[in-house]
Write a protein that holds these residues in place. Structure first.
Motif, mmCIF file in Angstrom:
data_model
loop_
_atom_site.group_PDB
_atom_site.id
_atom_site.type_symbol
_atom_site.label_atom_id
_atom_site.label_comp_id
_atom_site.label_asym_id
_atom_site.label_seq_id
_atom_site.Cartn_x
_atom_site.Cartn_y
_atom_site.Cartn_z
ATOM 1 N N ARG A 56 0.827 -1.221 0.000
ATOM 2 C CA ARG A 56 0.000 0.000 0.000
ATOM 3 C C ARG A 56 0.853 1.259 0.000
ATOM 4 N NH1 ARG A 56 -2.528 0.583 4.952
ATOM 5 N NH2 ARG A 56 -2.964 2.703 4.243
ATOM 6 N N LEU A 57 1.870 1.258 0.879
ATOM 7 C CA LEU A 57 2.663 2.474 1.024
ATOM 8 C C LEU A 57 3.579 2.692 -0.180
ATOM 9 C CD1 LEU A 57 3.291 2.363 4.844
ATOM 10 C CD2 LEU A 57 1.703 3.811 3.579
ATOM 11 N N LEU A 58 4.074 1.599 -0.759
ATOM 12 C CA LEU A 58 4.871 1.741 -1.985
ATOM 13 C C LEU A 58 4.003 2.318 -3.107
ATOM 14 C CD1 LEU A 58 7.057 -1.497 -1.961
ATOM 15 C CD2 LEU A 58 7.910 0.858 -2.082
ATOM 16 N N ILE A 59 2.781 1.821 -3.206
ATOM 17 C CA ILE A 59 1.877 2.304 -4.253
ATOM 18 C C ILE A 59 1.561 3.786 -4.039
ATOM 19 C CG2 ILE A 59 -0.503 2.104 -5.114
ATOM 20 C CD1 ILE A 59 -0.153 -0.996 -4.609
ATOM 21 N N ASP A 137 21.724 4.739 -8.538
ATOM 22 C CA ASP A 137 22.022 4.327 -9.919
ATOM 23 C C ASP A 137 23.308 4.977 -10.426
ATOM 24 O OD1 ASP A 137 21.467 6.888 -10.831
ATOM 25 O OD2 ASP A 137 19.499 6.381 -11.659
ATOM 26 N N GLU A 138 23.609 4.748 -11.705
ATOM 27 C CA GLU A 138 24.873 5.229 -12.284
ATOM 28 C C GLU A 138 25.011 6.743 -12.261
ATOM 29 O OE1 GLU A 138 25.004 3.563 -16.203
ATOM 30 O OE2 GLU A 138 26.223 1.875 -15.477
ATOM 31 N N ASP A 139 23.869 7.431 -12.294
ATOM 32 C CA ASP A 139 23.903 8.891 -12.241
ATOM 33 C C ASP A 139 23.768 9.424 -10.827
ATOM 34 O OD1 ASP A 139 24.140 9.094 -15.046
ATOM 35 O OD2 ASP A 139 21.992 8.639 -15.209
ATOM 36 N N PHE A 140 23.867 8.511 -9.859
ATOM 37 C CA PHE A 140 23.793 8.861 -8.445
ATOM 38 C C PHE A 140 22.417 9.361 -8.007
ATOM 39 C CE2 PHE A 140 28.121 8.848 -9.882
ATOM 40 C CZ PHE A 140 28.662 7.907 -9.025
ATOM 41 N N ASN A 141 21.387 8.945 -8.750
ATOM 42 C CA ASN A 141 20.013 9.156 -8.296
ATOM 43 C C ASN A 141 19.695 8.113 -7.220
ATOM 44 O OD1 ASN A 141 19.285 11.176 -10.298
ATOM 45 N ND2 ASN A 141 19.458 9.484 -11.763
ATOM 46 N N ALA A 142 18.869 8.518 -6.270
ATOM 47 C CA ALA A 142 18.533 7.612 -5.163
ATOM 48 C C ALA A 142 17.133 7.015 -5.331
ATOM 49 C CB ALA A 142 18.613 8.374 -3.844
ATOM 50 N N TYR A 143 16.950 5.808 -4.799
ATOM 51 C CA TYR A 143 15.665 5.091 -4.799
ATOM 52 C C TYR A 143 15.505 4.473 -3.422
ATOM 53 C CZ TYR A 143 16.569 5.308 -9.822
ATOM 54 O OH TYR A 143 16.852 5.751 -11.073
ATOM 55 N N LEU A 144 14.264 4.315 -2.991
ATOM 56 C CA LEU A 144 14.010 3.681 -1.699
ATOM 57 C C LEU A 144 13.302 2.346 -1.874
ATOM 58 C CD1 LEU A 144 12.714 6.761 0.350
ATOM 59 C CD2 LEU A 144 14.843 5.500 0.760
ATOM 60 N N VAL A 145 13.739 1.340 -1.121
ATOM 61 C CA VAL A 145 13.045 0.051 -1.111
ATOM 62 C C VAL A 145 12.777 -0.356 0.340
ATOM 63 C CG1 VAL A 145 14.060 -0.786 -3.274
ATOM 64 C CG2 VAL A 145 15.206 -1.330 -1.108
ATOM 65 N N ASP A 146 12.078 -1.496 0.481
ATOM 66 C CA ASP A 146 11.859 -2.119 1.777
ATOM 67 C C ASP A 146 10.942 -1.303 2.688
ATOM 68 O OD1 ASP A 146 11.955 -3.856 3.825
ATOM 69 O OD2 ASP A 146 14.107 -3.725 4.203
ATOM 70 N N PHE A 147 9.670 -1.302 2.354
ATOM 71 C CA PHE A 147 8.678 -0.554 3.123
ATOM 72 C C PHE A 147 7.948 -1.431 4.146
ATOM 73 C CE2 PHE A 147 7.880 3.746 1.033
ATOM 74 C CZ PHE A 147 9.148 3.806 0.486
ATOM 75 N N GLY A 148 8.562 -2.553 4.516
ATOM 76 C CA GLY A 148 7.925 -3.487 5.449
ATOM 77 C C GLY A 148 7.661 -2.885 6.828
ATOM 78 N N LEU A 149 8.428 -1.875 7.220
ATOM 79 C CA LEU A 149 8.220 -1.241 8.530
ATOM 80 C C LEU A 149 7.759 0.208 8.394
ATOM 81 C CD1 LEU A 149 11.374 -2.612 10.423
ATOM 82 C CD2 LEU A 149 8.994 -3.323 10.723
ATOM 83 N N ALA A 150 7.385 0.584 7.176
ATOM 84 C CA ALA A 150 6.946 1.967 6.942
ATOM 85 C C ALA A 150 5.549 2.175 7.511
ATOM 86 C CB ALA A 150 6.957 2.268 5.449
ATOM 87 N N SER A 151 5.218 3.439 7.805
ATOM 88 C CA SER A 151 3.855 3.719 8.257
ATOM 89 C C SER A 151 3.471 5.160 7.964
ATOM 90 C CB SER A 151 3.701 3.419 9.751
ATOM 91 O OG SER A 151 4.526 4.280 10.492
ATOM 92 N N ILE A 152 2.179 5.408 8.042
ATOM 93 C CA ILE A 152 1.675 6.766 7.920
ATOM 94 C C ILE A 152 1.772 7.395 9.304
ATOM 95 C CG2 ILE A 152 -0.384 8.167 7.475
ATOM 96 C CD1 ILE A 152 0.485 6.872 4.978
ATOM 97 N N ASP A 153 2.398 8.556 9.389
ATOM 98 C CA ASP A 153 2.619 9.190 10.684
ATOM 99 C C ASP A 153 2.420 10.687 10.628
ATOM 100 O OD1 ASP A 153 3.721 7.445 12.883
ATOM 101 O OD2 ASP A 153 4.927 6.759 11.183
ATOM 102 N N TYR A 154 1.962 11.234 11.734
ATOM 103 C CA TYR A 154 1.920 12.691 11.867
ATOM 104 C C TYR A 154 2.688 13.145 13.101
ATOM 105 C CZ TYR A 154 -1.301 12.257 8.085
ATOM 106 O OH TYR A 154 -1.823 11.948 6.863
#
Ligand code: ATP
Ligand code: MG
Length: 227
Positions: A56-59, A137-154
């Motif tokens: 859900r959070l990745l989407i 990546d090769e151009d030093f752009n960043a990506y995030l993976v592994d949202f197993g412990l992610a959450s919606i927070d305020y």
């Protein structure tokens, strides 16, 4: 849908990750490993919830254009996610590469910080912000993976903890890169200046970049004090 496995990329305590093809596209499949010691039913429910929440959070992040993998298939019973294969390699490896220049180190850390701020602006905290879960990546752009412990927070605390986790890891596993965390945090702060104040999300108001930085300071001194 059929996933044609290639090779195993990762075998962890929680998950197994395979590269392969899905509908002819480069994909990865993440399989949550069953842990024998937990009650089977409870295991199933916890596993369901985490997998569903990860998807859900990745989407949610991907929908607004964040650099996270697109989710292509979810199988709750089998405990698997099929997602887009991202280019690049984990930040931990990039930082350990002996041939990397200071300028390249600076851009991948800066870009990582900026991306984490864009995630936070969606009221999503990552929950496991290690240099294994940031790909570059090769151009030093960043990506995030592994949202197993992610959450919606305020609440500001988990935002501060995200920064504290990466702070500790950069200090511990890459001590030779002086001021690594400061470059990361500059990316985090600059992104907010570039984008302006974060929009309110459906559940509330996201803490500002400056206030999360302040919380990081508090978390740091708490940790210093209590050891
Ligand atoms: N979409 C992707 N594209 C490319 N590589 C990926 C992708 N997803 C995961 N990986 C690679 O697989 C590794 C492990 O994936 P992930 O972090 O999601 O598993 P994990 O939850 O940390 O597993 P464990 O907790 O058991 O170690 C990542 O560090 C990354 O190198
Ligand atoms: Mg991981």
């Amino acid at each position: 849908m059929v996933f044609q496995p290639g090779e195993r990329l990762h075998l962890g305590a929680e998950a197994e990750v395979w590269s392969g093809l899905w509908m002819g596209r480069k994909a990865v499949r993440k399989i949550r490993r069953k842990r024998g010691w937990r009650h089977a039913n409870l295991e199933k429910r916890l596993g369901f919830r985490r997998l569903l929440s990860e998807a859900r959070l990745l989407i949610r992040a991907r929908r607004v254009g964040l650099e996270v993998p697109a989710i292509w298939d979810v199988d709750l019973d089998g405990g698997t996610l099929v997602m887009e294969m991202l280019p690049g390699k984990p930040l931990i490896e990039v930082l350990r590469d002996e041939n990397i220049t200071l300028e390249q180190i600076t851009s991948c850390l800066y870009n990582s910080g900026a991306l984490v701020r864009r995630l936070h602006r969606l009221a999503i905290t990552h929950g496991d912000l290690s240099t294994n879960n940031i790909l570059v990546d090769e151009d030093f752009n960043a990506y995030l993976v592994d949202f197993g412990l992610a959450s919606i927070d305020y609440e500001i605390e988990r935002f501060g903890i995200d920064l504290h986790v990466i702070d500790e890891i950069l200090g511990a596993s890459h001590p030779s890169i002086e001021g690594a965390i400061d470059i990361f945090l500059k990316g985090y702060l600059d992104e907010e200046s570039k984008l302006g104040p974060a929009k309110d999300q459906s559940g509330g108001v996201v803490p500002t970049a400056a206030s999360v930085m302040k919380r990081l300071e508090q978390v740091r001194s708490r940790v210093r004090y209590h050891g």
